[in-house]
Design a protein around this motif. Structure first.
Motif, PDB file in Angstrom:
ATOM      1  N   VAL A  15       5.060 111.934 -39.292  1.00  0.00           N
ATOM      2  CA  VAL A  15       3.608 112.089 -39.438  1.00  0.00           C
ATOM      3  C   VAL A  15       3.240 111.639 -40.843  1.00  0.00           C
ATOM      4  N   ASN A  16       2.363 110.668 -40.935  1.00  0.00           N
ATOM      5  CA  ASN A  16       1.980 110.108 -42.243  1.00  0.00           C
ATOM      6  C   ASN A  16       3.212 109.777 -43.099  1.00  0.00           C
ATOM      7  N   ASN A  17       4.168 109.109 -42.463  1.00  0.00           N
ATOM      8  CA  ASN A  17       5.391 108.677 -43.138  1.00  0.00           C
ATOM      9  C   ASN A  17       6.329 109.793 -43.572  1.00  0.00           C
ATOM     10  N   ALA A  18       6.045 111.014 -43.159  1.00  0.00           N
ATOM     11  CA  ALA A  18       6.946 112.119 -43.537  1.00  0.00           C
ATOM     12  C   ALA A  18       7.458 112.810 -42.275  1.00  0.00           C
ATOM     13  N   PRO A  19       8.730 113.255 -42.304  1.00  0.00           N
ATOM     14  CA  PRO A  19       9.256 113.927 -41.109  1.00  0.00           C
ATOM     15  C   PRO A  19       8.748 115.358 -40.998  1.00  0.00           C
ATOM     16  N   VAL A  20       8.401 115.749 -39.782  1.00  0.00           N
ATOM     17  CA  VAL A  20       7.967 117.121 -39.514  1.00  0.00           C
ATOM     18  C   VAL A  20       8.879 117.663 -38.421  1.00  0.00           C
ATOM     19  N   SER A  21       9.456 118.849 -38.644  1.00  0.00           N
ATOM     20  CA  SER A  21      10.396 119.384 -37.647  1.00  0.00           C
ATOM     21  C   SER A  21       9.656 119.816 -36.396  1.00  0.00           C
ATOM     22  N   MET A  22      10.209 119.398 -35.257  1.00  0.00           N
ATOM     23  CA  MET A  22       9.623 119.802 -33.971  1.00  0.00           C
ATOM     24  C   MET A  22      10.495 120.878 -33.322  1.00  0.00           C
ATOM     25  N   GLY A  23      11.510 121.344 -34.056  1.00  0.00           N
ATOM     26  CA  GLY A  23      12.350 122.419 -33.523  1.00  0.00           C
ATOM     27  C   GLY A  23      13.762 121.966 -33.178  1.00  0.00           C
ATOM     28  N   VAL A  24      14.673 122.918 -33.171  1.00  0.00           N
ATOM     29  CA  VAL A  24      16.056 122.626 -32.790  1.00  0.00           C
ATOM     30  C   VAL A  24      16.219 122.882 -31.297  1.00  0.00           C
ATOM     31  N   PHE A  25      17.262 122.300 -30.722  1.00  0.00           N
ATOM     32  CA  PHE A  25      17.494 122.541 -29.292  1.00  0.00           C
ATOM     33  C   PHE A  25      18.964 122.342 -28.953  1.00  0.00           C
ATOM     34  N   ASP A  26      19.373 122.983 -27.879  1.00  0.00           N
ATOM     35  CA  ASP A  26      20.697 122.736 -27.322  1.00  0.00           C
ATOM     36  C   ASP A  26      20.509 121.830 -26.121  1.00  0.00           C
ATOM     37  N   LEU A  27      21.589 121.149 -25.731  1.00  0.00           N
ATOM     38  CA  LEU A  27      21.469 120.258 -24.582  1.00  0.00           C
ATOM     39  C   LEU A  27      21.105 121.090 -23.354  1.00  0.00           C
ATOM     40  N   PRO A  28      20.120 120.620 -22.570  1.00  0.00           N
ATOM     41  CA  PRO A  28      19.674 121.413 -21.426  1.00  0.00           C
ATOM     42  C   PRO A  28      20.774 121.550 -20.381  1.00  0.00           C
ATOM     43  N   THR A  29      20.858 122.743 -19.751  1.00  0.00           N
ATOM     44  CA  THR A  29      21.930 122.981 -18.784  1.00  0.00           C
ATOM     45  C   THR A  29      21.664 122.262 -17.469  1.00  0.00           C
ATOM     46  N   SER A  30      20.403 122.106 -17.094  1.00  0.00           N
ATOM     47  CA  SER A  30      20.156 121.450 -15.813  1.00  0.00           C
ATOM     48  C   SER A  30      19.123 120.341 -15.942  1.00  0.00           C
ATOM     49  N   ASN A  31      19.265 119.550 -16.989  1.00  0.00           N
ATOM     50  CA  ASN A  31      18.424 118.361 -17.186  1.00  0.00           C
ATOM     51  C   ASN A  31      16.935 118.635 -17.265  1.00  0.00           C
ATOM     52  N   GLN A  32      16.568 119.895 -17.464  1.00  0.00           N
ATOM     53  CA  GLN A  32      15.135 120.166 -17.477  1.00  0.00           C
ATOM     54  C   GLN A  32      14.505 119.668 -18.774  1.00  0.00           C
ATOM     55  N   LEU A  33      13.181 119.499 -18.749  1.00  0.00           N
ATOM     56  CA  LEU A  33      12.475 119.116 -19.970  1.00  0.00           C
ATOM     57  C   LEU A  33      12.446 120.307 -20.924  1.00  0.00           C
ATOM     58  N   LEU A  34      12.546 120.017 -22.210  1.00  0.00           N
ATOM     59  CA  LEU A  34      12.473 121.097 -23.200  1.00  0.00           C
ATOM     60  C   LEU A  34      11.106 121.037 -23.864  1.00  0.00           C
ATOM     61  N   LYS A  35      10.478 122.192 -23.970  1.00  0.00           N
ATOM     62  CA  LYS A  35       9.175 122.225 -24.628  1.00  0.00           C
ATOM     63  C   LYS A  35       9.422 122.385 -26.124  1.00  0.00           C
ATOM     64  N   MET A  36       8.869 121.478 -26.911  1.00  0.00           N
ATOM     65  CA  MET A  36       9.109 121.522 -28.350  1.00  0.00           C
ATOM     66  C   MET A  36       7.809 121.939 -29.059  1.00  0.00           C
ATOM     67  N   ASN A  37       7.840 121.943 -30.390  1.00  0.00           N
ATOM     68  CA  ASN A  37       6.621 122.274 -31.139  1.00  0.00           C
ATOM     69  C   ASN A  37       5.542 121.221 -30.873  1.00  0.00           C
ATOM     70  N   THR A  38       4.306 121.596 -31.133  1.00  0.00           N
ATOM     71  CA  THR A  38       3.217 120.640 -30.904  1.00  0.00           C
ATOM     72  C   THR A  38       2.995 119.793 -32.147  1.00  0.00           C
ATOM     73  N   VAL A  39       2.413 118.618 -31.934  1.00  0.00           N
ATOM     74  CA  VAL A  39       2.102 117.760 -33.083  1.00  0.00           C
ATOM     75  C   VAL A  39       0.823 116.988 -32.764  1.00  0.00           C
ATOM     76  N   ALA A  40      -0.029 116.806 -33.784  1.00  0.00           N
ATOM     77  CA  ALA A  40      -1.330 116.182 -33.541  1.00  0.00           C
ATOM     78  C   ALA A  40      -1.236 114.676 -33.618  1.00  0.00           C
ATOM     79  N   ASN A  41      -0.453 114.196 -34.543  1.00  0.00           N
ATOM     80  CA  ASN A  41      -0.519 112.751 -34.722  1.00  0.00           C
ATOM     81  C   ASN A  41       0.806 112.263 -35.281  1.00  0.00           C
ATOM     82  N   ALA A  42       1.548 111.543 -34.429  1.00  0.00           N
ATOM     83  CA  ALA A  42       2.897 111.126 -34.807  1.00  0.00           C
ATOM     84  C   ALA A  42       3.033 109.627 -34.609  1.00  0.00           C
TER      85      ALA A  42
END
Lengths: 269, 177
Positions: A212-239
Motif C-alpha cells: 500500500v503506497n509502496n509500503a508493506p502492510v501485514s494482512m495476517g499470518v496463516f497456516d496451510l488450509p486443511t481442506s483447500n478452503q479460502l482463508l479470510k485475511m485482514n481487510t485492505v482499502a487500496n493495494a
C-alpha cells in the motif's frame, strides 16, 4: 533447528494430548532425546497437566472403586461371609424336602425375573444404540452441511465480479509456488487461496502482505488450509500488490524479503 | 506418589498399588471424563476401563519415555474420546449439546458452563474469552487442535499458540500452590 520456536509451536501439548500420528510421535521423542531443553519442557508441561487434572477432579461414587477392585480379582469390600454349618442336619425328612422345594422355587423365580430383566436391558440397549447411530448420522450431516456451505461461500467469492483476482506467482525461492488473492475493493475483504505453497518449516508461518503506497502492510499470518478452503485475511482499502513471506511463528512487523515465496500485482479492472 | 515405586508394585501385580493409584487419580480422570462425556454413567465406565487398562497394560509402560501420569492421562483421555464417538453412548440431550457446541461456538461461548468446578472457573477467568473457549474445547472437552481450528475457522497455528499461552498462564498459577 530453533529449539525455542519448536517448543513455542505447541507440538509438545499435542504430543501430551495424544493428537500426533505415530511417526510424528517418534520425531518428538527423537528430539527430546537429543535436546535436554525440549525434554525439560515436556516434563514441566506434564507436571502442569497433572496439577491441572488433579485440581479439576471430581470424586467418583464409592461403588466404582469396589467394582474395579473386584474385576481385577481383589478382595471384595467387607461382605458377610456365609459360614457353612454342616453339623445340624435336618432330622425330619419332610422339613428337609420342603426346604429343597422352597430353594428350587426361589431359584426358578429368580431365574425368570433375571431373564425378564435381561431382555428388557437388551431392548433398551438396542434402542440407545439406534438412537446414538441416529445422532452420529445427524452429526455427520451437520459436518457435511457446514462443509458444503463453506464451499458455496468460497465459490461465490471466487466467481463474483466484485472480487478482483490477483495471481501470486512463485519467486526463485519456490518457482512452483502459487497462490491467489480475491480482493473486494468496495468492502475491502480479502480472501486467500493458498493450497499451492510448500509445507512451512517447524516454527514458521506464512504471512500475507499488501503493498500500500509502496509500503508493506501485514494482512495476517496463516497456516496451510486443511481442506483447500479460502482463508479470510485482514481487510485492505487500496493495494497495488500482494506477497507472501515465510516468517517466524506469529508473524513479524516488516517482511523478510529474502523469504518471499510469491508475489502478484493487482490488475485494476 | 512416587512413580517408580508404584510402577514396580503394579508390575508385581500388587492390587493395593492399584487401589492407591485409584485413590490418587480417580477424581482427575472422572472429572475429565465427565467434561468430555457429560453423563455420569458413561464417565464411570470410562474410569473403570481406564484403571483396568492401566492394570492390564502396565508391562507396556516405559518410564524412560513417559511420566506415569502422562501415560495414564492419555489412556483416560482416549477412553473418554472413544466412548464419546462409539455407538454405546446413550442418547440424551446433554450429549447433543456438547457435540453441537462447536458449531454454535462463534454464536455463543456458553461452553464455559460445562466446567462446573469453582477452582477451574477461577483459573479460567485469568484468560481472555477467546483463549478460554479454545482451551475449554481442547483441554476440557477433548477436541483436537485441528478440530477446533476447523470448526472455529481459526488457523491451527493460532489455536496451538493460544492453547500454549493459556497453559503457560495456568502453570504460573499452579506452580505457586
Amino acid at each position: 533447528m530453533n529449539i525455542k520456536d519448536y517448543i513455542e509451536s505447541g507440538i509438545l501439548e499435542q504430543y501430551l494430548l495424544g493428537e500426533l500420528s505415530p511417526i510424528e510421535e517418534k520425531e518428538v521423542e527423537k528430539l527430546m532425546a537429543q535436546h535436554p531443553e525440549i525434554r525439560q519442557e515436556y516434563f514441566t508441561l506434564a507436571d502442569t497437566f497433572e496439577k491441572l487434572s488433579l485440581q479439576t477432579g471430581v470424586e467418583p461414587p464409592g461403588e466404582l472403586k469396589d467394582m474395579i477392585m473386584e474385576s481385577v480379582g481383589g478382595a471384595k469390600p467387607s461382605r458377610t461371609q456365609s459360614t457353612q454349618d454342616n453339623s445340624s442336619r435336618p432330622t425330619n425328612n419332610l422339613i428337609f424336602f420342603a426346604g429343597i422345594v422352597a430353594i428350587i422355587s426361589m431359584l426358578i423365580a429368580a431365574g425368570v425375573a433375571y431373564m425378564c430383566k435381561q431382555s428388557k436391558t437388551e431392548l433398551s440397549s438396542q434402542i440407545s444404540n439406534q438412537l446414538s447411530q441416529i445422532e452420529t448420522l445427524n452429526n455427520d450431516k451437520l459436518l457435511l452441511t457446514a462443509r458444503v456451505n463453506q464451499l458455496a461461500e468460497d465459490l461465490r467469492v471466487m466467481g463474483s465480479p466484485e472480487y478482483n483476482q490477483v495471481n501470486l506467482k512463485g519467486l526463485p525461492l519456490a518457482p512452483q509456488a502459487f497462490a491467489q488473492v480475491f480482493w473486494n475493493q468496495s468492502n475491502r475483504e480479502v480472501y486467500l487461496k493458498a493450497d499451492h505453497l510448500p509445507e512451512p518449516a517447524v516454527g514458521k508461518q506464512y504471512q500475507l502482505w499488501a503493498i500500500v503506497n509502496n509500503a508493506p502492510v501485514s494482512m495476517g499470518v496463516f497456516d496451510l488450509p486443511t481442506s483447500n478452503q479460502l482463508l479470510k485475511m485482514n481487510t485492505v482499502a487500496n493495494a497495488a500488490a500482494f506477497a507472501i513471506t515465510l516468517e517466524p511463528q506469529g508473524g513479524v512487523e516488516s517482511p523478510t524479503l529474502e523469504a518471499m515465496f510469491v508475489i502478484g500485482n493487482v490488475v485494476s479492472g | 506418589m512416587i512413580d517408580a515405586q508404584i510402577v514396580t508394585r503394579l508390575k508385581n501385580r500388587d492390587k493395593t498399588a492399584l487401589s492407591d493409584l485409584y485413590d490418587h487419580y480417580a477424581a482427575a480422570f472422572y472429572g475429565q471424563a465427565l467434561r468430555i462425556l457429560d453423563t455420569e454413567a458413561t464417565a464411570q465406565e470410562v474410569v473403570q476401563d481406564t484403571f483396568l487398562k492401566i492394570w492390564n497394560n502396565i508391562s507396556q509402560y516405559d518410564d524412560s519415555k513417559w511420566k506415569l501420569f502422562t501415560w495414564m492421562y492419555r489412556i483416560a483421555r482416549n477412553e473418554a474420546i472413544d466412548k464419546k464417538r462409539s455407538k454405546e453412548i446413550k442418547h440424551n440431550d446433554k450429549t447433543t449439546s456438547i457435540d453441537t457446541s462447536v458449531y454454535t461456538y462463534e454464536a455463543n461461548s456458553s461452553t464455559v458452563s460445562n466446567v462446573e468446578d469453582i477452582g477451574v472457573k477461577q483459573l479460567l477467568n485469568l484468560l481472555d474469552e477467546d483463549t478460554k473457549s479454545i482451551l475449554e474445547l481442547v483441554y476440557f472437552q477433548g477436541y483436537t487442535h485441528s478440530e477446533v481450528a476447523d470448526y472455529t475457522k481459526t488457523p491451527i497455528g493460532t489455536v496451538k499458540t493460544k492453547v500454549r499461552r493459556a497453559i503457560l498462564k495456568l502453570r504460573s498459577v499452579l506452580i505457586k500452590e
